[in-house]
Design an enzyme around this catalytic site. Structure first.
Site, PDB file in Angstrom:
ATOM      1  CG  HIS A   1     -15.026  -0.081  -6.026  1.00 63.26           C
ATOM      2  ND1 HIS A   1     -16.128  -0.097  -5.198  1.00 63.26           N
ATOM      3  CD2 HIS A   1     -13.988   0.276  -5.225  1.00 63.26           C
ATOM      4  CE1 HIS A   1     -15.781   0.247  -3.974  1.00 63.26           C
ATOM      5  NE2 HIS A   1     -14.481   0.473  -3.953  1.00 63.26           N
TER       6      HIS A   1
ATOM      7  CG  PHE B   1      -2.124   0.647  -7.096  1.00 63.25           C
ATOM      8  CD1 PHE B   1      -2.855   1.582  -7.812  1.00 63.25           C
ATOM      9  CD2 PHE B   1      -2.658   0.188  -5.888  1.00 63.25           C
ATOM     10  CE1 PHE B   1      -4.065   2.077  -7.341  1.00 63.25           C
ATOM     11  CE2 PHE B   1      -3.870   0.681  -5.404  1.00 63.25           C
ATOM     12  CZ  PHE B   1      -4.577   1.629  -6.133  1.00 63.25           C
TER      13      PHE B   1
ATOM     14  CG  ASP C   1      -2.272   0.702   0.978  1.00 65.80           C
ATOM     15  OD1 ASP C   1      -2.228   1.893   0.614  1.00 65.80           O
ATOM     16  OD2 ASP C   1      -3.327   0.087   1.141  1.00 65.80           O
TER      17      ASP C   1
HETATM   18  C1  LIG Z   1     -11.019   1.112  -0.851  1.00 66.00           C
HETATM   19  S1  LIG Z   1      -9.521   0.795   0.000  1.00 66.00           S
HETATM   20  C2  LIG Z   1      -9.481  -0.969   0.000  1.00 66.00           C
HETATM   21  C3  LIG Z   1      -8.726  -1.548   1.151  1.00 66.00           C
HETATM   22  C4  LIG Z   1      -8.706  -3.089   1.221  1.00 66.00           C
HETATM   23  N1  LIG Z   1      -8.101  -3.667   0.047  1.00 66.00           N
HETATM   24  C5  LIG Z   1     -10.098  -3.652   1.413  1.00 66.00           C
HETATM   25  O1  LIG Z   1     -10.665  -4.234   0.481  1.00 66.00           O
HETATM   26  O2  LIG Z   1     -10.629  -3.519   2.525  1.00 66.00           O
HETATM   27  C6  LIG Z   1      -8.310   1.230  -1.207  1.00 66.00           C
HETATM   28  C7  LIG Z   1      -6.890   1.013  -0.768  1.00 66.00           C
HETATM   29  O3  LIG Z   1      -6.026   1.361  -1.873  1.00 66.00           O
HETATM   30  C8  LIG Z   1      -4.911   2.075  -1.381  1.00 66.00           C
HETATM   31  N2  LIG Z   1      -4.386   2.921  -2.459  1.00 66.00           N
HETATM   32  C9  LIG Z   1      -4.974   3.983  -3.049  1.00 66.00           C
HETATM   33  N3  LIG Z   1      -4.196   4.497  -4.008  1.00 66.00           N
HETATM   34  C10 LIG Z   1      -3.077   3.735  -4.030  1.00 66.00           C
HETATM   35  C11 LIG Z   1      -1.887   3.749  -4.820  1.00 66.00           C
HETATM   36  N4  LIG Z   1      -1.716   4.667  -5.770  1.00 66.00           N
HETATM   37  N5  LIG Z   1      -0.955   2.818  -4.573  1.00 66.00           N
HETATM   38  C12 LIG Z   1      -1.116   1.883  -3.594  1.00 66.00           C
HETATM   39  N6  LIG Z   1      -2.232   1.811  -2.813  1.00 66.00           N
HETATM   40  C13 LIG Z   1      -3.196   2.735  -3.035  1.00 66.00           C
HETATM   41  C14 LIG Z   1      -5.481   2.860  -0.222  1.00 66.00           C
HETATM   42  O4  LIG Z   1      -4.471   3.279   0.662  1.00 66.00           O
HETATM   43  C15 LIG Z   1      -6.446   1.852   0.396  1.00 66.00           C
HETATM   44  O5  LIG Z   1      -5.824   1.047   1.347  1.00 66.00           O
END
Ligand SMILES: C[S@@+](CC[C@H](N)C(=O)[O-])C[C@H]1O[C@@H](n2cnc3c(N)ncnc32)[C@H](O)[C@@H]1O
Length: 340
Positions: A249, A231, A203
Site C-alpha cells: 500500500h 526491495f 529491511d
Molecule cells: C509501513 S512499514 C511496515 C512494517 C511492518 N511490515 C508492519 O506491517 O508492521 C514499511 C516497512 O518497509 C520498509 N521499507 C521501506 N522501503 C524499503 C526498501 N526499499 N527496502 C526494504 N525495506 C523497505 C520500512 O523500513 C518499513 O519497515
C-alpha cells in the site's frame, strides 16, 4: 419510527476533539504516569506539569471517553486507568500500542490538515512536501523518528501478526521471509507459534540493528534471522513463504506489480505470498479504516493506495500465481494469500 437527526454527522465532523484529547494524553504519558495506581486530579496535574485550567476538564473528558475511571466526585476523586487504557496505553504494559497514536499526534494529524491540498494536487502532504525526496529516507534520517515509526508499526501490527500465526496453516512450509519486516514482529510471532518455522526479517540497513536487538531480547535469534535488503533494487531472498505487512500500500501500481513479481520469483512451486493490510472490501463500501488508510497513503506518498482482495487477486494471477484467498485477521485487517 426512526427520527432523522444530525447527531452522527456532528459526531463524525467533530472527531478530532476526542482524537486529539486521547493523542495528547498519550503524548504526555498520562496513562503511564497513572500506571496501576490512582491519583487525584491535582496530583495528576502536578505529575504531568499541566496548568491549573487542565484540571478537571482534561481528566473528566477522558473519563467520559472511557479511557479513565474515576472513583468519587470533586477534588478528592481518584482517577485511574480504565481496563482498556491499562492494557494498551501504559508503556509498562507488554501490549502497549500508544506508539501508533503518538505518531498520529506528531505526524498524521498535522498532515491531515492538508487533506484538501492532497485531493486537489494528488501530492504528498508530509515531511517531503517542501523538502522532496523519498519518504522513508526523510523519516529515517532522524533516529528519534525512525524509532517512533518502527514502534508505531509494531504497536498497530502485533495483533494482526498474532492472528496470522494462529489462523494460517504453516504446516506445509519451513522457511519464511518477511519483506519490510521492521522490528521483526511478524517473524517472531510465527516462529513462536510454529517451532518448525525458520524466519528472516528483511529491511533497510538502518532498521537492521533495531530488529536484531528486539529478536535477541525475545530469545528467538536461533530461529529468526535478519537480512538487509532494498526491495526496490534487490531480488527477494528465497523462502517457502514470503510475507509483506503494509508494504504494497506504500507504492504505486507499477511498484506493487514489480514487488509481486519478485515475490513470485523467490517462491518455490506451492509457496505462499502473504500480504497483511487493511484490505478494502471488494465493493469498496464497508471497510472504513481501509478506505481512510488509502487517503492516508495519498497524504504520505501521493500515488500510493490501499486495495481490495479482488485487486490483489488480479495482480497475482497476472504475475503467474495460481489462486489467492482472503483471511480476515484482527479488526479491519486481513491477510491476502496468493499460491504459486
Ligand atoms: C509501513 S512499514 C511496515 C512494517 C511492518 N511490515 C508492519 O506491517 O508492521 C514499511 C516497512 O518497509 C520498509 N521499507 C521501506 N522501503 C524499503 C526498501 N526499499 N527496502 C526494504 N525495506 C523497505 C520500512 O523500513 C518499513 O519497515
Amino acid at each position: 419510527m426512526d427520527v432523522l437527526t444530525p447527531n452522527r454527522i456532528i459526531r463524525m465532523g467533530m472527531g478530532h476533539w476526542p482524537a486529539r484529547t486521547l493523542q495528547t494524553a498519550i503524548k504526555f504519558g498520562l496513562f503511564t504516569v497513572l500506571g496501576p495506581g490512582g491519583m487525584t486530579g491535582e496530583q495528576l496535574r502536578g505529575a504531568l506539569d499541566l496548568a491549573q485550567r487542565a484540571n478537571p476538564d482534561f481528566f473528566d473528558a477522558l473519563v467520559a471517553l472511557g479511557m479513565l475511571d474515576r472513583e468519587g466526585d470533586g477534588p478528592l476523586a481518584i482517577y485511574s486507568n480504565s481496563k482498556e487504557a491499562a492494557a494498551f496505553l501504559d508503556k509498562a504494559s507488554p501490549t502497549y500500542i500508544g506508539g501508533f497514536l503518538e505518531m498520529n499526534h506528531d505526524r498524521f494529524y498535522p498532515f491531515w490538515v492538508d487533506l484538501g491540498a492532497a485531493l486537489k494536487t494528488g501530492k504528498p502532504q508530509n515531511e517531503t512536501k517542501h523538502r522532496g525526496g523519498p519518504v522513508f529516507d526523510t523519516i529515517y534520517a532522524d533516529p528519534e523518528r525512525l524509532e517512533q515509526f518502527l514502534a508505531a508499526m509494531s504497536g498497530v501490527s502485533t495483533g494482526n501478526f498474532q492472528a496470522l500465526a494462529a489462523k494460517f496453516d504453516f504446516a506445509p512450509y519451513t522457511t519464511l521471509c518477511d519483506i519490510g519486516g521492521a522490528e521483526g514482529i511478524l517473524s517472531m510471532m510465527v516462529a513462536r507459534a510454529h517451532p518448525h518455522m525458520r524466519c528472516t526479517s528483511a529491511d533497510l540497513p538502518v532498521v537492521w540493528p533495531i530488529a536484531q536487538k528486539k529478536i535477541a531480547a525475545a530469545g528467538l535469534s536461533d530461529r529468526v534471522g535478519t537480512a538487509v535488503i532494498d526491495f526496490l533494487n534487490d531480488p527477494l531472498p528465497r523462502a517457502d513463504v514470503i510475507t509483506m505487512g503494509m508494504i504494497l500500500h506504500d507504492w504505486n501500481l507499477e511498484t506493487k506489480r514489480m514487488l509481486i513479481a519478485k515475490a513470485y520469483e523467490a517462491l518455490p512451486p506451492g509457496g505462499a505470498f502473504i500480504v497483511v493490510e487493511q484490505l478494502i472490501d471488494d465493493a469498496r463500501r464497508h471497510n472504513i479504516s481501509g478506505l481512510l488508510m488509502s487517503l492516508n497513503m495519498l497524504i504520505e506518498f501521493g500515488d500510493a493506495s490501499d486495495y481490495t482482495g479482488a485487486d490483489f487477486n488480479a495482480w497475482c494471477l497476472d504475475a503467474g500465481f495460481t489462486r489467492s484467498e482472503v483471511l480476515p485477521l484482527a479488526g479491519p485487517t486481513s491477510a491476502a494469500i496468493a499460491y504459486k
